[in-house]
Design an enzyme around this catalytic site. Structure first.
Site, short mmCIF file in Angstrom:
data_model
loop_
_atom_site.label_atom_id
_atom_site.label_comp_id
_atom_site.label_asym_id
_atom_site.label_seq_id
_atom_site.Cartn_x
_atom_site.Cartn_y
_atom_site.Cartn_z
N HIS A 135 -6.82 -50.41 90.48
CA HIS A 135 -7.86 -49.71 89.71
C HIS A 135 -8.52 -48.55 90.43
O HIS A 135 -9.76 -48.42 90.44
CB HIS A 135 -8.91 -50.71 89.23
N HIS B 279 -11.99 -50.94 80.90
CA HIS B 279 -11.85 -52.33 81.34
C HIS B 279 -12.90 -53.25 80.70
O HIS B 279 -13.47 -54.11 81.37
CB HIS B 279 -11.93 -52.38 82.86
N GLU C 142 -6.28 -53.60 78.19
CA GLU C 142 -6.33 -52.29 78.83
C GLU C 142 -5.13 -51.46 78.40
O GLU C 142 -4.01 -51.71 78.84
CB GLU C 142 -6.33 -52.47 80.35
C1 BGC Z 1 -6.08 -56.97 86.37
C2 BGC Z 1 -6.45 -58.27 87.01
C3 BGC Z 1 -7.65 -58.04 87.85
C4 BGC Z 1 -8.75 -57.53 86.98
C5 BGC Z 1 -9.96 -57.20 87.81
C6 BGC Z 1 -7.21 -56.53 85.53
O1 BGC Z 1 -6.92 -55.30 84.97
O2 BGC Z 1 -4.90 -57.04 85.64
O3 BGC Z 1 -5.40 -58.77 87.78
O4 BGC Z 1 -8.04 -59.19 88.50
O5 BGC Z 1 -8.34 -56.37 86.34
O6 BGC Z 1 -11.08 -57.63 87.20
#
Ligand code: BGC
Length: 379
Positions: A134, A208, A344
């Site tokens: 991310h 998210h 997402e």
């Molecule tokens: C991911 C998860 C991750 C989370 C973080 C998601 O987009 O796929 O693996 O733990 O984001 O909060």
């Protein structure tokens, strides 16, 4: 005659004044803006409350271009907030779960926290085991964006911009990013992303939000009925990095082409479910141009429905497997295991390292554009 004329002109003037005074009421009133506190670095953050004529609301902060709340009705018309999050800026600044944040420069994982572009290798921070997740240590969800209200016939609209510097979090190129959030009277949140760069780079932007359509963060999400317009998914290794395979969902617990409760097969003995600790995978959406249906989710008790359309080729459906009850959410709620799910919309994880995946490279002179519409209804 003269008296008649002047009465006539007074009436004309009154009509014109009435028309004028109506004007502001016809266009959307301006967005309610509140202070959201100061960041630890001393920047002012704000909360923008977009409200439609039905009284449904979306609250967004310029800290991380984050969606803080979405208040929409159930089948009885009762409004409730259907996204997880924090009460204050501090939660968003220090939190590690990405609640509601705009994720960038690269949403999801990049394997080995590195990629090559035009013969040059770029190293990223390893903030998720050996991988980058991310956007790195300080992704787009942790910076203050510049907000402007934008006039729109569709409803209240908020634009946020951010310039990510060349080399920020290891990524090449100065990347100018713009996101436009529009909240319509049909309870649709339209999210449009735009970006351009001055050097070849990689971009994958998403939001998210963790949804809980019951509007009660104390309840888990296992009863939500999910449909995904996806014939395949991308299996992962034990670091949640795609192996490169596009696997058919047919005959697996990843087949959501017909509605299935999230909890129905989540504990099945399946290697991919074990690796993901539940659902935490990228689905390959049925191909098609423009905005196409990606996900349809129903919460049976309240009748709330979320329909997601996107221009993106994939969607990460994550069932909140890492929520552990340690973080405190809105109104003192405990953000417990599987009390929210994410959808997402995205390009596939680790695309910069998989030539067979749709490309996430952005060249100078190209316009990055992506759009996702979240529509809230009831049934
Ligand atoms: C991911 C998860 C991750 C989370 C973080 C998601 O987009 O796929 O693996 O733990 O984001 O909060």
């Amino acid at each position: 005659m003269k008296i008649h004329q002047s009465i006539f002109s007074i009436m004309l003037a009154l009509t014109a004044m009435a028309a004028l005074s109506w004007e502001p009421a016809m266009s959307a009133p301006s967005i309610l803006t509140k202070s959201f506190g100061k960041t630890s670095e001393g920047s002012d953050a704000h909360l923008y409350v977009l409200q439609n004529t039905k009284g449904a609301k979306v609250s967004i902060t310029d800290f991380g271009a984050t969606i803080v709340a979405i208040e929409v009705p159930d089948r009885e018309g009762k409004l409730a907030d259907v996204v997880l999050g924090y009460d204050s800026l501090k939660g968003y600044e220090t939190g590690t779960s990405y609640f509601g944040g705009l994720i960038g420069r690269y949403g999801n994982r990049i394997g080995g926290a590195k990629f090559a572009l035009d013969g040059q290798t770029y190293l990223l921070a390893k903030n998720d085991g050996q991988n980058s997740l991310h956007g790195g240590k300080r992704g787009f969800n942790k910076v203050v964006w510049t907000a402007h209200e934008r006039p729109s016939k569709e409803g209240q609209a908020l634009e946020l911009t951010y310039v990510s510097k060349d080399g920020e979090e290891g990524y090449p190129g100065n990347l100018s990013v713009r996101v436009l959030y529009t909240w319509t009277d049909r309870n649709e949140l339209r999210v449009q992303y735009f970006a351009h760069t001055d050097k070849a780079t990689v971009v994958n932007l998403t939001n998210h939000s963790y949804f809980n359509l019951a509007g009660d963060p104390q309840k888990n999400i296992l009863g939500h009925m999910v449909r995904l317009e996806a014939p395949q998914f991308t299996p992962v290794d034990n670091g949640l990095i795609p192996t490169g395979e596009l696997r058919n969902v047919e005959g697996t617990p990843f087949d959501f082409r017909k509605p299935v409760a999230i909890g129905k097969r989540i504990a099945d003995s399946d290697e991919q479910l074990k690796l993901g600790k539940g659902y935490d995978h990228n689905w390959v959406l049925a191909s098609g141009a423009g905005l196409k249906l990606a996900a349809h989710v129903v919460e049976p008790a309240t009748g709330r429905v979320l329909e997601i359309r996107t221009t993106e080729p994939g969607i990460q459906f994550y069932s909140g497997n890492f929520l552990d009850g340690k973080a405190v959410g809105k109104n003192g709620s405990v953000l417990a295991y599987r009390t929210g799910f994410c959808m997402e919309t995205q390009h596939f994880p680790d695309s910069p390292n998989h030539a067979n995946f749709p490309s996430t490279t952005l060249q100078p002179g190209e316009n990055y554009r992506s759009q996702t519409v979240y529509r809230f209804e009831t049934e």
